[in-house]
Write an enzyme that holds these catalytic residues in place. Structure first.
Site, PDB file in Angstrom:
ATOM      1  N   LYS A 177     -12.460 -16.149  80.547  1.00 29.52           N
ATOM      2  CA  LYS A 177     -11.076 -15.402  80.557  1.00 29.52           C
ATOM      3  C   LYS A 177     -10.682 -15.257  82.003  1.00 29.52           C
ATOM      4  O   LYS A 177      -9.383 -15.579  82.259  1.00 29.52           O
ATOM      5  CB  LYS A 177     -11.672 -14.089  79.912  1.00 29.52           C
ATOM      6  N   ASP A 190      -8.797 -11.399  76.210  1.00 27.90           N
ATOM      7  CA  ASP A 190      -9.606 -10.322  76.333  1.00 27.90           C
ATOM      8  C   ASP A 190      -9.841  -9.476  74.877  1.00 27.90           C
ATOM      9  O   ASP A 190      -9.290  -9.986  73.885  1.00 27.90           O
ATOM     10  CB  ASP A 190      -9.003  -9.559  77.502  1.00 27.90           C
TER      11      ASP A 190
END
Length: 222
Positions: free
Chosen positions: A120, A138
């Site tokens: 991420k 996320d």
């Protein structure tokens, strides 16, 4: 969600947010890398409050490494998991100095070699500062993707891979921002605010919340 609906889904989000950008404050690839690394299980507001003073004294790998773990900790104790984050930021700063000439690499796989940097964080950096069509997943994007039917997956990596496959090329650059902001301010975890959502008729969530609070009514997905 069909490909036609997906294209319309992104078209509407892009119309509402023509120039989406991260809400984290940064002024270089390195400061964004640090900000994103600090943002895990923390709000962007909280991170910005901490990095404002921090980046005035340490906005390069060299300056950050000179602070050391204890020095950095004094700036980020208001952020969740600050002990581990302090260790990781100092370690990744030293690794950037030792192995990358003090520069942040523009490759996701190289970024993921840095301490505390997962997919991420790497995808956010590649997208925001290097202009790559990556989609960082996320908790907000994971929820929106599964809830709407945009991209179904049991893990963040599965959702990220699926999003890259189904997102039309012209929307890939901004997809991360549109989805995270949509999840943060509209498609919320506890109560999605469908009554003011521009893509409510396209998503597969049911029952939809068509009015706030006491006036709320529900309806099945179209």
């Amino acid at each position: 969600m069909t490909r036609a609906k997906i294209a319309e889904f992104y078209a509407r989000l892009s119309a509402e947010m023509p120039e989406p950008k991260t809400e984290l404050n940064f002024h270089s690839p390195y400061t964004l890398l640090v900000a994103v690394a600090l943002s895990a299980q923390a709000t962007d507001f909280g991170v910005n409050k901490a990095t404002g003073p921090l980046f005035k004294v340490a906005d390069t790998p060299q300056a950050m490494a000179a602070l050391g773990v204890e020095g950095l900790a004094g700036y980020i104790k208001t952020i969740g998991l600050w002990r581990n984050k302090a260790k990781n930021v100092i370690a990744l700063s030293q690794m950037l100095i030792d192995e990358y000439g003090g520069e942040v690499p523009d490759d996701r796989h190289e970024l993921q070699k840095l301490p505390g940097v997962g997919r991420k964080t790497a995808d956010v950096v590649c997208n925001e500062v290097f202009g790559q069509a990556t989609i960082a997943v996320d908790t907000h994007i994971f929820r929106v993707s599964n809830r709407t039917g945009l991209a179904i997956g049991k893990t963040a990596d599965q959702v990220a891979d699926r999003l890259l496959k189904v997102t039309p090329e012209e929307f890939r650059r901004g997809a991360h921002h549109w989805l995270i902001l949509h999840g943060r301010y509209l498609c919320k975890a506890r109560t999605p605010e469908c009554w003011r959502c521009a893509v409510a008729d396209l998503c597969g969530y049911s029952p939809k919340m068509l009015a706030p609070a006491a006036k709320r009514k529900t309806a099945t997905s179209k």
